[in-house]
Enzyme design. Structure first.
Site, short mmCIF file in Angstrom:
data_model
loop_
_atom_site.label_atom_id
_atom_site.label_comp_id
_atom_site.label_asym_id
_atom_site.label_seq_id
_atom_site.Cartn_x
_atom_site.Cartn_y
_atom_site.Cartn_z
N GLY A 1 52.93 56.32 59.33
CA GLY A 1 51.33 56.22 58.75
C GLY A 1 50.48 55.78 59.38
N GLY B 1 46.97 56.39 58.33
CA GLY B 1 45.96 55.51 58.00
C GLY B 1 44.55 55.25 59.05
N LEU C 1 44.58 52.54 60.49
CA LEU C 1 44.45 52.53 62.18
C LEU C 1 45.80 53.78 63.06
CD1 LEU C 1 45.97 48.52 62.36
CD2 LEU C 1 44.13 49.85 62.57
N GLY C 2 46.47 53.82 62.84
CA GLY C 2 47.45 54.93 62.83
C GLY C 2 46.82 56.32 63.10
N ASN D 1 49.90 43.33 60.44
CA ASN D 1 48.67 41.87 59.91
C ASN D 1 50.16 40.67 59.24
OD1 ASN D 1 45.99 42.49 60.33
ND2 ASN D 1 45.83 43.16 58.38
N LYS E 1 44.52 35.26 65.68
CA LYS E 1 43.93 36.64 64.29
C LYS E 1 43.90 36.75 63.33
CE LYS E 1 43.19 41.12 63.26
NZ LYS E 1 43.95 42.47 62.78
N ASN F 1 41.58 36.75 59.88
CA ASN F 1 41.99 37.39 58.93
C ASN F 1 42.62 36.84 57.54
OD1 ASN F 1 42.55 40.04 59.16
ND2 ASN F 1 44.65 40.27 60.36
N ASN G 1 39.99 37.99 54.76
CA ASN G 1 41.00 38.91 53.34
C ASN G 1 40.87 38.39 52.31
OD1 ASN G 1 41.82 41.95 54.74
ND2 ASN G 1 41.97 40.07 56.55
N GLU H 1 48.95 42.42 51.12
CA GLU H 1 50.52 42.03 52.34
C GLU H 1 49.38 40.16 52.52
OE1 GLU H 1 50.60 44.73 55.75
OE2 GLU H 1 47.63 44.39 55.68
#
Length: 307
Positions: free
Chosen positions: A8, A10, A12-13, A103, A191, A195, A199, A273
């Site tokens: 992935g 994106g 992050l990756g 997440n 976290k 989040n 979010n 998510e």
């Protein structure tokens, strides 16, 4: 030198993988929609810590083309975890380490069910503001630390291993701050303190983090939701202090105005998510007889919007 597979590429990756390659590590990127662009032009990183470009990266559009690597880093959204049983076997050696940079709650347990019982899994919590703004172009706005913890069955606390130290050394050599913890479950709940409110409310109220904190009503709601996460965590012997909540609020006030990852997914018409970030914590809380009324309301509102 350890080899890294990034699943992935994106926000992050793309960012963390590019930083690792820039530091001289052997990095292989699994790329989806951006594949042709990344294969041809590489990756562009626009960062508060300094912009850079990698004109050439080892990019693949199918895991079967990739080599098995020492460390496999899962950066997919949890909504794509159904793809992992096909991807992971191509990338794993018997000694490979799997790092889950996702997440939510319970993601390591889900992925462990796809692997051999002996598989070594680390959970990673990313404290970062980063977006993919164009094909192969990542914008890193703020923060960047990763907290890593070892996963064991039922999230029992586990000692920090030399292997974890070695991986942390690789990341730090790339300028990525890493902290190691022996209680991954506590880190996951911590976290979620950030989040879940930001979010969820960013989607429901169509707001960035600065707007949520600038309004007395929404900032009070953020604090209330954080308190519900704190309550659920305590039922699993994960103590989140009031000071930690105040620190998260202060960080967000100082943060560069941010459109959360869930808000970006919603704006782009992608699945949210919700299960990992809201459904699983609610299910865990119900198992302990705890009612999280504000989070439950957010969860149901998000389900409506997601459909």
């Amino acid at each position: 030198m350890r080899s890294y597979a990034i699943i992935g590429t994106g926000a992050l990756g793309g960012f963390y993988g590019a930083k690792l390659q820039q530091a001289g590590l052997d990095v292989h990127f699994l790329v989806n929609s951006d594949y042709q662009h990344v294969k041809t032009f590489g990756l562009t990183i626009q960062s508060k810590d300094g912009d850079f470009r990698l004109p050439s990266v080892q990019a693949y559009n199918h895991s079967s083309q990739m080599p098995a690597c020492d460390v496999v880093v899962i950066c997919l959204k949890t909504t794509h975890n159904h793809l992992l049983p096909t991807i992971l076997p191509d990338l794993l050696k018997p000694s490979s380490i799997v790092i889950v940079l996702q997440n939510g709650l319970g993601t390591e347990a889900e992925i462990a069910g796809m692997l051999d019982a002996q598989a070594q899994i680390l959970g990673g919590l990313c404290f970062i503001c980063s977006n993919k703004i164009a094909p192969g172009h990542i914008h890193h706005l703020d923060y960047g630390e990763i907290k890593l913890g070892g996963y064991t069955n039922n999230y029992q606390a586990v000692a920090i291993s030399p292997m974890m130290e070695n991986i942390a050394t690789d990341f730090r050599s790339a300028g990525i701050p890493v902290s190691l913890c022996n209680n991954l479950l506590l880190a996951r709940w911590q976290k979620l303190v950030w989040n879940i409110p930001y979010n969820g409310l960013s989607v429901v109220l169509n707001a960035t983090t600065d707007r949520l904190m600038a309004n007395s009503h929404t900032s009070a709601l953020v604090t209330r939701i954080m308190g519900e996460v704190q309550l659920a965590a305590a039922a699993y012997n994960c103590q989140i202090t009031d000071e930690f909540i105040q620190t998260m609020l202060a960080y967000t006030i100082k943060m560069t105005p941010y459109r959360t990852s869930m808000k970006i997914d919603y704006d782009e018409g992608r699945p949210l998510e919700i299960a990992a970030m809201f459904g699983n914590p609610l299910r865990w809380a119900r198992a302990k007889g705890i009612d999280l009324s504000s989070i439950e309301m957010l969860y149901r509102q998000l389900q409506f919007l997601d459909r």
